[in-house]
Design a protein around this motif. Structure first.
Motif, short mmCIF file in Angstrom:
data_model
loop_
_atom_site.label_atom_id
_atom_site.label_comp_id
_atom_site.label_asym_id
_atom_site.label_seq_id
_atom_site.Cartn_x
_atom_site.Cartn_y
_atom_site.Cartn_z
N GLY A 181 -48.52 22.75 -10.72
CA GLY A 181 -48.26 23.90 -9.74
C GLY A 181 -47.85 24.13 -8.57
N HIS A 182 -48.78 22.63 -7.29
CA HIS A 182 -48.74 22.58 -6.48
C HIS A 182 -47.08 21.53 -6.38
N VAL A 183 -47.18 20.72 -7.12
CA VAL A 183 -46.69 20.13 -6.54
C VAL A 183 -44.68 20.69 -7.53
N LEU A 184 -44.32 21.60 -7.96
CA LEU A 184 -43.62 22.34 -8.05
C LEU A 184 -43.02 23.57 -7.00
N VAL A 185 -44.40 24.44 -6.21
CA VAL A 185 -43.63 25.15 -5.77
C VAL A 185 -43.89 24.00 -4.41
N SER A 186 -44.01 23.50 -4.01
CA SER A 186 -44.08 22.99 -2.72
C SER A 186 -42.57 22.02 -3.07
N ALA A 187 -42.17 21.84 -3.89
CA ALA A 187 -41.39 20.84 -4.24
C ALA A 187 -40.03 21.82 -3.58
N TYR A 188 -40.15 23.15 -4.90
CA TYR A 188 -38.89 24.14 -4.65
C TYR A 188 -38.84 24.41 -2.38
N MET A 189 -40.28 24.91 -2.20
CA MET A 189 -40.24 25.28 -1.10
C MET A 189 -39.29 24.25 0.23
N THR A 190 -40.05 22.90 -0.03
CA THR A 190 -39.09 21.53 0.93
C THR A 190 -37.71 21.98 0.49
N GLY A 191 -37.27 22.51 -0.93
CA GLY A 191 -35.39 22.23 -1.12
C GLY A 191 -34.95 23.43 -0.44
N ALA A 192 -36.03 24.69 -0.19
CA ALA A 192 -34.81 25.49 -0.18
C ALA A 192 -35.17 25.31 1.31
N PHE A 193 -36.26 24.81 1.97
CA PHE A 193 -35.91 24.70 3.51
C PHE A 193 -35.18 24.10 4.22
N ALA A 194 -34.79 22.63 3.17
CA ALA A 194 -33.76 22.30 3.71
C ALA A 194 -32.25 22.01 3.72
N ILE A 195 -31.72 23.42 2.89
CA ILE A 195 -30.92 24.46 2.66
C ILE A 195 -30.73 25.23 3.70
N ALA A 196 -32.23 25.46 4.07
CA ALA A 196 -31.75 26.80 5.26
C ALA A 196 -31.38 25.95 6.85
N SER A 197 -32.18 24.92 7.22
CA SER A 197 -31.98 23.39 8.17
C SER A 197 -30.27 23.66 7.93
N ILE A 198 -29.94 23.38 7.28
CA ILE A 198 -28.38 23.14 7.23
C ILE A 198 -28.20 24.22 8.09
N GLY A 199 -27.60 25.43 7.42
CA GLY A 199 -27.70 26.42 7.40
C GLY A 199 -27.66 25.98 9.05
N ALA A 200 -28.48 26.91 9.85
CA ALA A 200 -28.85 26.92 10.75
C ALA A 200 -28.51 25.79 11.65
N TYR A 201 -28.17 24.43 11.32
CA TYR A 201 -27.89 23.50 12.04
C TYR A 201 -26.06 23.70 12.11
N GLN A 202 -25.66 24.75 11.19
CA GLN A 202 -24.57 25.18 11.13
C GLN A 202 -23.63 25.94 12.31
N LEU A 203 -24.69 26.64 11.86
CA LEU A 203 -24.55 28.26 13.03
C LEU A 203 -24.48 27.77 14.54
#
Length: 441
Positions: A181-203
């Protein structure tokens, strides 16, 4: 550097490289599934564009994750023959099932990439969901071996001989569900924040049309929303992990908190440096009774300290710093998500530049959290490879000449990393989102 330390350094560097792509390989498919679902519900073409572009990036990452994972598997056999001798007899089952999980992921990835436009909305969502499911199942099955190393069961080991093997009992070992459970939710968290970082960079670049700005704002908030939810789940899972460690790996819990004396009303100590001569964490901030509560659900719960165990069985005390980094990053990411909700729904204002700069750091911080968490999990089990059954020195390769291998594989990882960045940069520069959005308007 002695042979065991060199073997750990070589395997650790391989895992440190692979874990980047493996984690994104689990987290990004969930984001693709979320974007595809939102497109089918809202009929907003921006989300369809996100799903397609993120899939292109995911394919590149998967192309690196597969060979780097193969290298890690080879290194297990090469560097840890004593460990693999036991693993092959007891805990081979999750590795065998993982082949089918990868097959599921690869099959529906191909369907989604090449036939999405010919599928019904329901089948499109189903196909990309099965991609995410296959990726998640692979992570869970591989993690099961790590969980078993921490809480081994399902066999007997007497005088170097494995007997009385029960594969399913080994599979469902005591820490399996909490660790997976820890591995899954932390991987989902990392993927989501990686996408958010790309969006922030573009803005932050500020050289886009309003149409493109709107696209990146949607991607940024989707990443922050899913990342915030997953970071909260990661924190809740941390409570379960503390209870598991208290029951099954008390030395690991004591080392992570710098607890030397067995104590009721044990404090949770943040920061500082554990000092075995003093018998406490020097320079730390104590949160009274909180460790007892985390470990036992009672403020007066008794938590075992390191002095209850032989010094040669202590984990390295630097794991206290790793634990603090991991927890601190998780807490910071929860704060990022709360700030996003505050500005969007309460203040109803665009994200200011200083906040976009914070969001830009979310992806790298999440990845650092993943790296420190993995190092913590393995280092805090030392000096054992299989907890209380096989020491790391007994599992390691006995022959020499690992120095050349260390340099060779580090060079391979450096080349792969540079090529990955170049391929992703080249592709997305050649296919800017503005050109795609112009076709959909």
């Amino acid at each position: 550097m002695d042979q065991v330390t060199l073997a750990r350094a070589l395997f650790g560097s391989s895992m440190a490289f692979h874990i980047i792509f493996a984690t994104l390989g689990v987290g990004v498919p969930l984001m693709i599934a979320a974007a595809e679902t939102l497109f089918q519900i809202k009929k907003d073409k921006d989300y369809e564009t996100m799903a397609k572009r993120w899939t292109k990036g995911f394919a590149v990452l998967l192309g690196v994750a597969i060979p780097s994972g193969t290298i890690v598997g080879t290194m297990l056999t090469l560097l840890w023959p004593g460990f693999m001798e036991i693993v092959g007899q007891v805990i081979a089952l999750p590795f065998q099932i993982e082949i089918f999980a990868f097959f599921l992921e690869a099959l529906f990835m191909s369907i989604y990439v090449y036939a999405a436009d010919r599928l019904s909305p329901g089948m499109r969502i189903l196909s990309v969901t099965l991609v995410a499911l296959g990726a998640s199942a692979s992570a869970v099955l591989i993690t099961d071996a790590q969980a078993w190393m921490n809480t081994p069961q399902g066999f007997r080991y007497d005088n170097g001989v494995v007997t009385d093997v029960h594969p399913w009992q080994a599979f469902f070992n005591p820490s399996f569900f909490v660790t997976a459970g820890h591995v899954l939710v932390s991987a989902y968290m990392t993927g989501a924040f990686a996408i958010a970082s790309i969006g922030a960079y573009q803005l932050l670049r500020g050289r886009h049309s309003e149409r493109v700005f709107a696209y990146h704002r949607k991607g940024l908030f989707l990443g922050l929303a899913i990342g915030g939810i997953m970071s909260l789940l990661t924190a809740l899972n941390g409570h379960e992990t503390a209870q598991m460690l208290h029951k099954h790996q008390p030395e690991k819990l004591a080392a992570s908190e710098g607890l030397f004396h067995t104590t009721a009303y044990a404090p949770l100590v943040v920061f500082g440096t554990p000092d075995p001569e003093v018998g406490e964490v020097v320079g730390g901030i104590k949160l009274p009774w909180m460790l007892s509560f985390l470990a036992t659900n009672r403020f007066d719960g008794v938590v075992k300290g390191l002095y209850d165990y032989p010094r040669e069985d202590w984990p390295p005390l630097y794991v206290h710093t790793l634990f603090n980094l991991m927890v601190g990053i998780g807490t910071l990411l929860i704060g990022y998500a709360l700030l996003a909700v505050l500005y969007r729904y309460i203040r109803k204002r665009p994200f200011p530049r200083w906040l976009l700069l914070l969001f830009l750091t979310g992806g790298p911080l999440a990845m650092i959290g993943i790296e420190t968490g993995w190092i913590f999990s393995c280092s805090a089990r030392q000096p054992w490879t299989i907890y209380h059954i096989q020491r790391t020195s007994e599992a390691a390769i006995k022959s020499g000449n690992l120095g050349m291998l260390f340099v060779l594989f580090l060079s391979i990882y450096a080349v792969l990393l540079v090529l990955t960045v170049l391929v992703l940069t080249f592709y997305f520069r050649r296919h800017p989102v503005s050109a795609v959005l112009d076709k959909t308007t």
